[in-house]
Design a protein around this motif. Structure first.
Motif, PDB file in Angstrom:
ATOM      1  N   GLY A  96       0.860  -1.051   0.056  1.00 15.91           N
ATOM      2  CA  GLY A  96       0.103  -0.109  -0.084  1.00 15.91           C
ATOM      3  C   GLY A  96       0.823   1.322  -0.111  1.00 15.91           C
ATOM      4  O   GLY A  96       0.547   2.379  -0.710  1.00 15.91           O
ATOM      5  N   ALA A  97       1.653   1.481   0.795  1.00 17.60           N
ATOM      6  CA  ALA A  97       2.631   2.671   0.985  1.00 17.60           C
ATOM      7  C   ALA A  97       3.293   2.878  -0.492  1.00 17.60           C
ATOM      8  O   ALA A  97       3.554   4.012  -0.996  1.00 17.60           O
ATOM      9  N   PHE A 124      -4.793   7.636   7.172  1.00 17.32           N
ATOM     10  CA  PHE A 124      -3.450   6.735   7.366  1.00 17.32           C
ATOM     11  C   PHE A 124      -3.323   6.438   5.932  1.00 17.32           C
ATOM     12  O   PHE A 124      -4.108   5.804   5.126  1.00 17.32           O
ATOM     13  N   HIS A 125      -2.191   6.854   5.363  1.00 17.47           N
ATOM     14  CA  HIS A 125      -1.541   6.325   3.949  1.00 17.47           C
ATOM     15  C   HIS A 125      -0.343   5.554   3.979  1.00 17.47           C
ATOM     16  O   HIS A 125       0.028   4.998   2.697  1.00 17.47           O
ATOM     17  N   GLU A 173      -9.254   8.940   1.867  1.00 15.99           N
ATOM     18  CA  GLU A 173      -9.651   7.546   1.845  1.00 15.99           C
ATOM     19  C   GLU A 173     -11.109   7.799   1.834  1.00 15.99           C
ATOM     20  O   GLU A 173     -11.984   8.194   2.822  1.00 15.99           O
ATOM     21  N   ASP A 206      -7.422   6.515  -2.031  1.00 17.97           N
ATOM     22  CA  ASP A 206      -6.633   5.598  -1.298  1.00 17.97           C
ATOM     23  C   ASP A 206      -7.630   4.503  -0.815  1.00 17.97           C
ATOM     24  O   ASP A 206      -8.488   4.646   0.018  1.00 17.97           O
ATOM     25  N   GLN A 209      -7.550  -0.199   1.791  1.00 13.70           N
ATOM     26  CA  GLN A 209      -8.510  -0.771   2.596  1.00 13.70           C
ATOM     27  C   GLN A 209      -9.974  -0.864   1.938  1.00 13.70           C
ATOM     28  O   GLN A 209     -10.480  -2.008   2.199  1.00 13.70           O
ATOM     29  N   LYS A 235      -3.538  -4.585  -0.200  1.00  7.85           N
ATOM     30  CA  LYS A 235      -4.174  -5.589   0.690  1.00  7.85           C
ATOM     31  C   LYS A 235      -4.684  -6.682  -0.021  1.00  7.85           C
ATOM     32  O   LYS A 235      -4.050  -7.539  -0.507  1.00  7.85           O
TER      33      LYS A 235
HETATM   34  C1  LIG Z   1      -5.779   3.407   3.647  1.00  7.36           C
HETATM   35  C2  LIG Z   1      -4.375   2.613   3.904  1.00  7.36           C
HETATM   36  N1  LIG Z   1      -3.385   3.301   3.137  1.00  7.36           N
HETATM   37  C3  LIG Z   1      -2.144   2.821   3.100  1.00  7.36           C
HETATM   38  C4  LIG Z   1      -1.945   1.682   3.729  1.00  7.36           C
HETATM   39  C5  LIG Z   1      -0.323   1.199   3.819  1.00  7.36           C
HETATM   40  O1  LIG Z   1      -0.336  -0.164   3.538  1.00  7.36           O
HETATM   41  P1  LIG Z   1       0.761  -1.134   3.574  1.00  7.36           P
HETATM   42  O2  LIG Z   1       0.987  -1.471   5.192  1.00  7.36           O
HETATM   43  O3  LIG Z   1       0.713  -2.435   2.659  1.00  7.36           O
HETATM   44  O4  LIG Z   1       2.176  -0.327   3.328  1.00  7.36           O
HETATM   45  C6  LIG Z   1      -2.885   1.149   4.864  1.00  7.36           C
HETATM   46  C7  LIG Z   1      -2.406   0.102   5.723  1.00  7.36           C
HETATM   47  O5  LIG Z   1      -2.969  -0.419   6.450  1.00  7.36           O
HETATM   48  C8  LIG Z   1      -4.232   1.634   4.643  1.00  7.36           C
HETATM   49  O6  LIG Z   1      -5.069   1.056   5.400  1.00  7.36           O
END
Ligand SMILES: Cc1ncc(COP(=O)(O)O)c(C=O)c1O
Length: 378
Positions: A96-97, A124-125, A173, A206, A209, A235
């Motif tokens: 995700g990141a 949260f990203h 999100e 985003d 999730q 995810k």
């Molecule tokens: C909305 C959202 N963005 C980004 C991420 C980051 O994903 P990752 O942990 O695969 O880097 C998450 C992880 O929980 C998330 O819920």
């Protein structure tokens, strides 16, 4: 837990060694109902037959041919993802990141003269430096002084009026997960979309999730009034294997050649399972299942609220659900684990339930009864 592993995570105290559908088993042979699902990565539950078949089929061929070579699996995955946005172009990564990092760089590449990036309070990203700049919670960020200086955070309701001609991108999100399970108000979503369109700012959803059917639509954006230019996924995209994807409207342009890349991104194993996963969502009509099961879960939890004053609010969309409580959420999460139900916290006062597509109505009843029994002690 072996000492060599960083203590970043704070152990759950058990080893999960196998899983099937909505159940997992620990090394002592104890079974749990899984509404945690690897932080939501196991969107299809565990050991789904079709996904295992795709994995085994891919494993004996070629794993990492390299991004410069054509790969039928990667091309098929990109083809399906491209259909999510008009003339969609796709970059495939591993998490995700990374999907967010790619979106950030893309925004800078496509809007080089603009300097502002907007995001939401409680967002949260992710935790890499670019993604962490967009994440709100100071707990994750304050000690790191190398973050992007030009990110501003606002409440969702204030965002539209903050978007101007110097705004390169707005990250949002459709429903905040980690930040406490807050689905976006569709009216606010429409205002933000309208302001982005008017000012030429890129709207980045985003959907890491929320996407892929979890919330009751392939992209939750459409449920909350967002009309994104860019979408980030990860995810569940390969049922729990590492993968991320950044998709954007083709008419916007592209990265200049060789300005971004990834060794493992779009490797044949993850891509093959990703193709199978995307087809499965359609074949099994999982978006409708998510609406049904999520609705059952929320109404059963809301009924509990009548008897348990410790519950302040039940919120959610599809299979992404949170219960705001008046006690520390982590304490409840630990007690629920002892009672045979795995779930996770979303901040200090919200218990998050992320059942997979494998969850049935019976699973929901069982989970709510475990939760109800526990609350009798609070
Ligand atoms: C909305 C959202 N963005 C980004 C991420 C980051 O994903 P990752 O942990 O695969 O880097 C998450 C992880 O929980 C998330 O819920």
């Amino acid at each position: 837990m072996p000492d060599a592993l960083s203590s970043l995570y704070g152990g759950r105290g058990i080893s999960l060694v196998s899983g099937r559908g909505s159940r997992v088993t620990d090394s002592e042979g104890r079974e749990y109902l899984d509404f945690f699902n690897g932080h939501g990565a196991a969107l299809f539950g565990h050991a789904d037959e079709t996904l295992v078949g795709a994995l085994v089929g891919a494993a004996g061929k070629i794993w990492s041919p390299g991004a410069g070579f054509d790969s039928p699996a990667r091309m098929e995955l990109a083809d399906i993802l491209s259909g999510f946005l008009e003339g969609g172009r796709v970059f495939i990564s591993n998490s995700g990141a990374e999907a967010i990092e790619a979106a950030l760089k893309l925004a800078v590449a496509l809007r080089p003269k603009r300097s502002r990036i907007l995001a939401c309070r409680r967002a949260f990203h992710g935790r890499t430096c670019g993604a962490l700049s967009l994440t709100f919670n100071p707990k994750y960020k304050t000690m790191f002084k190398i973050l992007l200086p030009n990110v501003e955070h606002y409440n969702p309701g204030e965002l539209a009026e903050r978007i101007d001609d110097d705004t390169a991108a707005v990250f949002i999100e459709p429903a905040q997960g980690e930040g406490g399970v807050y689905p976006l108000d569709p009216e606010v979503g429409r205002e933000i979309s309208g302001a982005c369109e008017k000012r030429g700012a890129l709207l980045v959803a985003d959907e890491i999730q929320t996407g892929l059917g979890r919330c009751g639509a392939m992209l939750a954006s459409e449920l909350v009034g967002l009309r994104p230019d860019v979408v980030c996924l990860a995810k569940g995209l390969a049922g729990g294997l590492p993968i991320g994807a950044t998709i954007w409207k083709g008419a916007l342009g592209d990265f200049p050649s060789h300005t971004h890349g990834s060794t493992y991104g779009g490797n044949d194993i993850s891509a093959s399972v990703g193709v199978a996963a995307l087809k499965l969502i359609k074949e099994k009509n999982y978006t409708a299942h998510a609406v049904k099961i999520g609705g059952e879960l929320r109404s059963a939890l809301s009924a509990l609220k009548e008897e348990a004053p410790v519950i302040k609010e039940v919120r959610g969309i599809g299979l992404l659900n949170g219960v705001e409580v008046e006690v520390p959420s982590l304490d409840l999460v630990k007690s629920l684990q002892k009672g045979g139900l795995l779930c996770l916290a979303a901040g200090p006062r919200v218990v998050r339930f992320l059942p997979s597509f494998a969850a049935s109505s019976e699973d929901v009843s069982e989970a709510v009864s475990i939760f109800g029994n526990l609350l009798n002690f609070h």
